[in-house]
Design a protein around this motif. Structure first.
Motif, PDB file in Angstrom:
ATOM      1  N   UNK A 113       0.810  -1.204   0.000  1.00  0.00           N
ATOM      2  CA  UNK A 113       0.000   0.000   0.000  1.00  0.00           C
ATOM      3  C   UNK A 113       0.849   1.262   0.000  1.00  0.00           C
ATOM      4  N   UNK A 114       0.198   2.394  -0.226  1.00  0.00           N
ATOM      5  CA  UNK A 114       0.860   3.690  -0.137  1.00  0.00           C
ATOM      6  C   UNK A 114       1.304   3.904   1.312  1.00  0.00           C
ATOM      7  N   UNK A 115       2.525   4.354   1.489  1.00  0.00           N
ATOM      8  CA  UNK A 115       3.066   4.557   2.837  1.00  0.00           C
ATOM      9  C   UNK A 115       3.460   6.015   3.027  1.00  0.00           C
ATOM     10  N   UNK A 116       3.500   6.443   4.289  1.00  0.00           N
ATOM     11  CA  UNK A 116       3.825   7.834   4.598  1.00  0.00           C
ATOM     12  C   UNK A 116       4.966   7.918   5.606  1.00  0.00           C
ATOM     13  N   UNK A 117       5.662   9.055   5.569  1.00  0.00           N
ATOM     14  CA  UNK A 117       6.667   9.349   6.586  1.00  0.00           C
ATOM     15  C   UNK A 117       5.965   9.728   7.884  1.00  0.00           C
ATOM     16  N   UNK A 118       6.738   9.876   8.933  1.00  0.00           N
ATOM     17  CA  UNK A 118       6.163  10.326  10.197  1.00  0.00           C
ATOM     18  C   UNK A 118       5.581  11.716  10.110  1.00  0.00           C
ATOM     19  N   UNK A 119       6.029  12.497   9.116  1.00  0.00           N
ATOM     20  CA  UNK A 119       5.506  13.852   8.912  1.00  0.00           C
ATOM     21  C   UNK A 119       4.226  13.852   8.082  1.00  0.00           C
ATOM     22  N   UNK A 120       3.796  12.663   7.617  1.00  0.00           N
ATOM     23  CA  UNK A 120       2.566  12.574   6.842  1.00  0.00           C
ATOM     24  C   UNK A 120       2.732  12.754   5.353  1.00  0.00           C
ATOM     25  N   UNK A 121       3.968  12.694   4.848  1.00  0.00           N
ATOM     26  CA  UNK A 121       4.216  12.807   3.408  1.00  0.00           C
ATOM     27  C   UNK A 121       4.348  11.414   2.798  1.00  0.00           C
ATOM     28  N   UNK A 122       3.898  11.281   1.547  1.00  0.00           N
ATOM     29  CA  UNK A 122       4.098  10.005   0.844  1.00  0.00           C
ATOM     30  C   UNK A 122       5.571   9.646   0.933  1.00  0.00           C
ATOM     31  N   UNK A 123       5.884   8.370   1.224  1.00  0.00           N
ATOM     32  CA  UNK A 123       7.227   7.981   1.646  1.00  0.00           C
ATOM     33  C   UNK A 123       8.311   8.277   0.607  1.00  0.00           C
ATOM     34  N   UNK A 124       8.056   7.968  -0.655  1.00  0.00           N
ATOM     35  CA  UNK A 124       9.102   8.170  -1.664  1.00  0.00           C
ATOM     36  C   UNK A 124       9.290   9.647  -1.979  1.00  0.00           C
ATOM     37  N   UNK A 125       8.216  10.371  -2.190  1.00  0.00           N
ATOM     38  CA  UNK A 125       8.320  11.809  -2.437  1.00  0.00           C
ATOM     39  C   UNK A 125       8.886  12.520  -1.210  1.00  0.00           C
ATOM     40  N   UNK A 126       8.418  12.109  -0.025  1.00  0.00           N
ATOM     41  CA  UNK A 126       8.841  12.758   1.209  1.00  0.00           C
ATOM     42  C   UNK A 126      10.306  12.543   1.521  1.00  0.00           C
ATOM     43  N   UNK A 127      10.824  11.358   1.203  1.00  0.00           N
ATOM     44  CA  UNK A 127      12.226  11.055   1.490  1.00  0.00           C
ATOM     45  C   UNK A 127      13.135  11.524   0.355  1.00  0.00           C
ATOM     46  N   UNK A 128      12.832  11.065  -0.849  1.00  0.00           N
ATOM     47  CA  UNK A 128      13.725  11.317  -1.984  1.00  0.00           C
ATOM     48  C   UNK A 128      13.823  12.796  -2.334  1.00  0.00           C
ATOM     49  N   UNK A 129      12.679  13.475  -2.355  1.00  0.00           N
ATOM     50  CA  UNK A 129      12.695  14.890  -2.727  1.00  0.00           C
ATOM     51  C   UNK A 129      12.625  15.827  -1.527  1.00  0.00           C
ATOM     52  N   UNK A 130      11.539  15.747  -0.744  1.00  0.00           N
ATOM     53  CA  UNK A 130      11.367  16.726   0.328  1.00  0.00           C
ATOM     54  C   UNK A 130      12.495  16.665   1.360  1.00  0.00           C
ATOM     55  N   UNK A 131      12.979  15.465   1.672  1.00  0.00           N
ATOM     56  CA  UNK A 131      14.055  15.350   2.639  1.00  0.00           C
ATOM     57  C   UNK A 131      15.307  16.074   2.184  1.00  0.00           C
ATOM     58  N   UNK A 132      15.672  15.883   0.915  1.00  0.00           N
ATOM     59  CA  UNK A 132      16.857  16.565   0.389  1.00  0.00           C
ATOM     60  C   UNK A 132      16.603  18.062   0.206  1.00  0.00           C
ATOM     61  N   UNK A 133      15.398  18.422  -0.201  1.00  0.00           N
ATOM     62  CA  UNK A 133      15.045  19.834  -0.327  1.00  0.00           C
ATOM     63  C   UNK A 133      15.238  20.546   1.011  1.00  0.00           C
TER      64      UNK A 133
END
Length: 318
Positions: A113-133
């Motif tokens: 299923x779709x997974x989220x970070x602890x911050x509530x962001x979709x896991x791949x977008x939240x980690x790969x992009x938002x985390x580095x941003x």
């Protein structure tokens, strides 16, 4: 400036010295990131492995020490899925400047299923992009303090066939793992190109460069136990594929060149020479959908809002 010989072609097996430099590699404990770290360590640089797993980082450091005599390598606990932890992580670097960061860490999911970070962001977008941003905001002062700082973003061939849905960046309406992964990498690459345009506009000495590994398979990758072990049978089965793709050790070559080569310029894209899939690194044209400034501006604004960062990311941007 980064040292490089002007008198000979780039040689992936004879890298220029980077003694006295410090490089951070996110996700440097495995995959492409491990081989980037191993190759950079051989230049005499201090290499920092950004990893949330201390045991895996210790294994990677032990492997590098066993192969690179006198390697200067350390671990920084770094969790890109936890945006609130990034400032503290950068503070723990305890550096006056950082010569380059390699944005390599990433999550790739193959099924639901779709997974989220602890911050509530979709896991791949939240980690790969938002985390580095978000990490960029805290690294900006260190990169700006270096004589010629670099941000090297590791892109993906998967981003070539994707287009961003700016109205659904987190795949809440329709989630397809492979497409979401490709779009997260496309977001990274679009941001990296826009970052360099902004840095050039204000006369910054920091460069933003994109490099991708082409087709890099575990089964064609040399063993680095316990970090990675390739069973002989697996390697034999995929040998014919070696005509088109390569191992992750070779996949690291364009990234390492983007970090070290004095002739690399901001805003460039580097990848493997043969059809963008294998071989020594060369410069590639930037696909038009990755260089769309209107899309990049909207992505930047949305990313700053989602990550809760200053839109200027710590640089003196317009």
């Amino acid at each position: 400036m980064f040292s490089a010989s002007q008198s000979r072609p780039w040689d992936v097996h004879r890298l220029p010295s980077a003694e006295g430099r410090t490089f951070l590699v996110t996700g440097g404990n495995a995959g492409i990131g491990y081989f980037v770290a191993e190759q950079l360590a051989a230049t005499g640089a201090v290499v920092v492995l950004g990893s949330r797993d201390a045991a895996k980082a210790d294994a990677a450091m032990a492997s590098i020490h066993s192969r690179v005599s006198g390697a200067h390598i350390r671990h920084l606990r770094l969790d890109l899925a936890d945006l609130s932890s990034l400032k503290t992580a950068v503070d723990r670097l305890d550096l006056g400047h950082l010569d380059a960061v390699v944005y390599n860490a990433g999550v790739a999911l193959d099924d639901r299923p779709r997974r989220e970070t602890g911050d509530g962001h979709e896991l791949m977008f939240g980690t790969n992009h938002l985390g580095h941003f978000a990490l960029t905001q805290w690294l900006a002062p260190l990169l700006s303090a270096a004589p010629a700082g670099r941000v090297v973003t590791v892109g993906s061939f998967a981003a070539r066939s994707e287009r961003l849905d700016l109205g659904d960046l987190q795949s809440t309406r329709e989630y397809r793992p492979k497409r979401t992964y490709g779009r997260s990498k496309l977001a990274q690459m679009c941001f990296a190109f826009e970052l360099d345009r902004c840095l050039r506009a204000v006369g910054s000495t920091v460069l933003s460069v994109v490099a991708h590994p082409g087709g890099a398979l575990d089964s064609l990758t040399p063993s680095r136990p316990p970090v990675h072990v390739t069973p002989p049978g697996d390697r034999l089965r995929v040998l014919p594929a070696g005509l088109l793709v390569q191992g992750k050790d070779a996949g690291a070559w364009p990234v390492v060149r983007a970090v070290l080569d004095a002739e690399v310029q901001g805003g460039q894209l580097w990848g493997p020479r043969v059809f963008g899939l294998r071989g020594t690194p060369r410069r590639e044209p930037v696909p038009s959908h990755m260089a769309d400034r209107a899309v990049a501006a909207r992505l930047w604004a949305a990313s700053a809002e989602l990550a809760g960062t200053d839109p200027r990311l710590g640089f003196r941007l317009r």
